[in-house]
Design an enzyme around this catalytic site. Structure first.
Site, mmCIF file in Angstrom:
data_model
loop_
_atom_site.group_PDB
_atom_site.id
_atom_site.type_symbol
_atom_site.label_atom_id
_atom_site.label_comp_id
_atom_site.label_asym_id
_atom_site.label_seq_id
_atom_site.Cartn_x
_atom_site.Cartn_y
_atom_site.Cartn_z
ATOM 1 N N ARG A 262 0.839 -1.197 0.000
ATOM 2 C CA ARG A 262 0.000 0.000 0.000
ATOM 3 C C ARG A 262 0.876 1.249 0.000
ATOM 4 O O ARG A 262 1.862 1.327 0.734
ATOM 5 C CB ARG A 262 -0.940 0.020 1.214
ATOM 6 C CG ARG A 262 -1.927 -1.139 1.197
ATOM 7 C CD ARG A 262 -2.888 -1.106 2.353
ATOM 8 N NE ARG A 262 -3.695 -2.314 2.381
ATOM 9 C CZ ARG A 262 -4.580 -2.620 3.320
ATOM 10 N NH1 ARG A 262 -4.773 -1.787 4.325
ATOM 11 N NH2 ARG A 262 -5.279 -3.741 3.267
ATOM 12 N N ARG A 277 2.491 1.251 10.247
ATOM 13 C CA ARG A 277 1.954 1.662 8.950
ATOM 14 C C ARG A 277 3.063 1.520 7.905
ATOM 15 O O ARG A 277 3.911 2.386 7.768
ATOM 16 C CB ARG A 277 1.448 3.101 9.018
ATOM 17 C CG ARG A 277 0.511 3.490 7.889
ATOM 18 C CD ARG A 277 -0.056 4.876 8.102
ATOM 19 N NE ARG A 277 -0.900 4.937 9.274
ATOM 20 C CZ ARG A 277 -2.196 4.616 9.291
ATOM 21 N NH1 ARG A 277 -2.778 4.224 8.189
ATOM 22 N NH2 ARG A 277 -2.899 4.708 10.400
ATOM 23 N N GLU A 349 -6.071 -0.802 15.565
ATOM 24 C CA GLU A 349 -6.722 -1.757 14.667
ATOM 25 C C GLU A 349 -5.766 -2.867 14.250
ATOM 26 O O GLU A 349 -4.620 -2.626 13.893
ATOM 27 C CB GLU A 349 -7.217 -1.028 13.413
ATOM 28 C CG GLU A 349 -7.874 -1.957 12.393
ATOM 29 C CD GLU A 349 -7.932 -1.353 11.000
ATOM 30 O OE1 GLU A 349 -7.973 -2.130 10.033
ATOM 31 O OE2 GLU A 349 -7.898 -0.105 10.878
ATOM 32 N N SER A 352 -10.120 -5.818 10.218
ATOM 33 C CA SER A 352 -11.435 -5.290 9.824
ATOM 34 C C SER A 352 -12.187 -6.413 9.138
ATOM 35 O O SER A 352 -11.643 -7.054 8.231
ATOM 36 C CB SER A 352 -11.294 -4.115 8.854
ATOM 37 O OG SER A 352 -10.980 -2.927 9.521
ATOM 38 N N ARG A 391 1.019 -6.435 12.648
ATOM 39 C CA ARG A 391 0.452 -5.816 13.852
ATOM 40 C C ARG A 391 0.311 -6.823 14.986
ATOM 41 O O ARG A 391 0.385 -6.455 16.160
ATOM 42 C CB ARG A 391 -0.875 -5.151 13.513
ATOM 43 C CG ARG A 391 -0.686 -3.951 12.584
ATOM 44 C CD ARG A 391 -1.848 -3.002 12.565
ATOM 45 N NE ARG A 391 -1.512 -1.808 11.793
ATOM 46 C CZ ARG A 391 -2.223 -0.689 11.776
ATOM 47 N NH1 ARG A 391 -3.326 -0.599 12.511
ATOM 48 N NH2 ARG A 391 -1.843 0.351 11.052
#
Length: 427
Positions: A262, A277, A349, A352, A391
């Protein structure tokens, strides 16, 4: 993509749902584009019918040796042919204009989704596990990893720039162990099929799951026009594109451990330290393909499968129902799992899980045939992280840190670590 027929019949409902997501009304424009397209198609059909009728009349005139009538009809058919050639191109342009307008509209939220403009309106659904008590001030993962000598951001920057990490030795093994543990759990216990998909896909595939055209800036594109996947959701979901499935084969549940890529467009200045990130990261993805009647139930099931990962790792987390303004583009409803990071003293987070209804299926033309019915329906798709491996590594390092700088290996991971129970700096 939304159904234009439903929009024609429910314009006010569309605009009300879009308003919940912070979007401007769109029904008037869409209905206008659709009406122009429908009127043009009607003219096309009328011209085609007249061409067919005139062609038959030519044969009759020739049979009756009425040359004048035959010539007049031939001229009419030629004129209609020229009209149809131009009109068919105009039809393609009208189709494109409508599809372009529909393709940038987000999915519509379910009634159970809380209304709000940003994450402040998200609702905590449940909280699992007690926060761990430390007799010392807990450090953040990058402090621990760098001190161990197994997490190298400086050399990663030399190789690739910012937002990359080199993991070494026991932390590299911990990352591999986490991915293997998650895959084993989802395949052996939860019944998902393991898939190893391509990491490069074409633009049709990204359009199918909704990343294109709206989110092109978040993607890495190759010189030959293909894209690195931002998530394994993209290839897994598209495995059923342009197919008609038997309802007896549903639900289809798939999982994959892949690298994800990403660009993190728009995240400048956020989480610049550490691994939170990254441009490249490992993730275990869960994807379900099901029918309309079972998709909500499947959403709850998928979320519980992701939660089970954190439960077995004995990590404290909370499950949040995202509000309308914080949901992803293709989601009808989303649960975020947020794991406790003692170094940050915050929940972050880690997964999801979203139900998308038939939104992606319309873009992919993925359908199923209900038992005993001739008419096909669009499948419903779901996706979730089961969970983000990087994560999870952060969470394990921070929650299992010791005062001497070592990290205890969670019991469930010890077999995957070859019996190693503590990660320590090399002597």
């Amino acid at each position: 993509m939304l159904d234009i027929k439903w929009i024609r019949e429910n314009p006010q409902a569309l605009d009300a749902a879009l308003a919940k997501r912070g979007n401007e009304p769109a029904s008037s424009l869409l209905i206008e584009l659709d009406e122009r397209r429908r009127q043009h198609i009607a003219k096309l059909q009328e011209a085609q019918e007249r061409r067919n009728a005139a062609s038959k009349e030519i044969g009759k005139a020739m049979g009756a040796k009425d040359q004048a009538t035959a010539e007049r009809l031939k001229a009419e058919v030629a004129e209609i042919k020229l009209f149809l050639q131009a009109a068919e191109e105009e039809e393609r342009q009208l189709d494109r204009a409508l599809n372009d307008a529909l393709s940038v509209l987000p999915n519509l939220p379910l009634e159970s989704v809380p209304v709000g403009k940003d994450e402040a309106a998200n609702v905590e659904t449940r909280r699992v596990g007690a926060l761990k008590n430390f007799a010392f001030e807990p450090k953040e993962h990058f402090e621990i990893g760098e001190k161990l000598g197994y997490m190298d951001f400086e050399r990663a920057a030399k190789l690739s720039g910012s937002r990359f990490t080199v993991l070494k030795s026991q932390l590299a093994r911990l990352e591999r162990a986490l991915g293997q543990f998650m895959l084993d759990l989802h395949t052996r216990v939860h019944g998902y099929i393991e898939v190893s998909p391509p990491l490069l896909v074409n633009d049709d595939v990204l359009y199918g799951t909704g990343q294109l055209p709206k989110f092109a800036e978040d993607l890495f594109q190759t010189t030959d026009g293909r894209y690195l996947i931002p998530t394994a959701e993209v290839p897994l979901t598209n495995l059923v594109r342009e197919e008609i499935l038997d309802i007896r084969d549903l639900p289809i549940r798939m999982t994959a451990l892949t690298a994800c890529f990403r660009s993190e467009a728009g995240s400048a200045g956020r989480d610049t330290r550490g691994m939170l990130r990254q441009h490249q990261f490992m993730k275990v993805e869960l994807v379900s393909i099901t029918d309309a009647e079972r998709s909500i139930e499947e959403h709850e099931r998928m979320t519980s499968c992701a939660e089970e990962v954190l439960k077995r790792l004995d990590l404290s987390f909370r499950t949040m129902t995202l509000c309308t303004g914080d949901m992803g583009f293709g989601a009808q409803k989303t649960y975020d799992l947020e794991v406790w990071l003692p170094g940050q003293k915050a929940y972050r987070e880690i997964s999801s899980c979203s139900v998308c209804g038939d939104f992606q299926a319309r873009r992919m033309n993925a359908r199923y045939r209900p038992e005993g019915e001739k008419q096909t329906r669009f499948v419903h798709t779901l996706n979730g992280s089961g969970v983000a491996v990087g994560r999870a590594l952060i969470a394990v390092v921070e929650n299992y840190q010791n005062e001497d700088g070592s990290v205890t290996v969670p019991d469930v991971l010890v077999p995957y670590m070859g019996g190693l129970k503590r990660i320590e700096k090399a002597a």
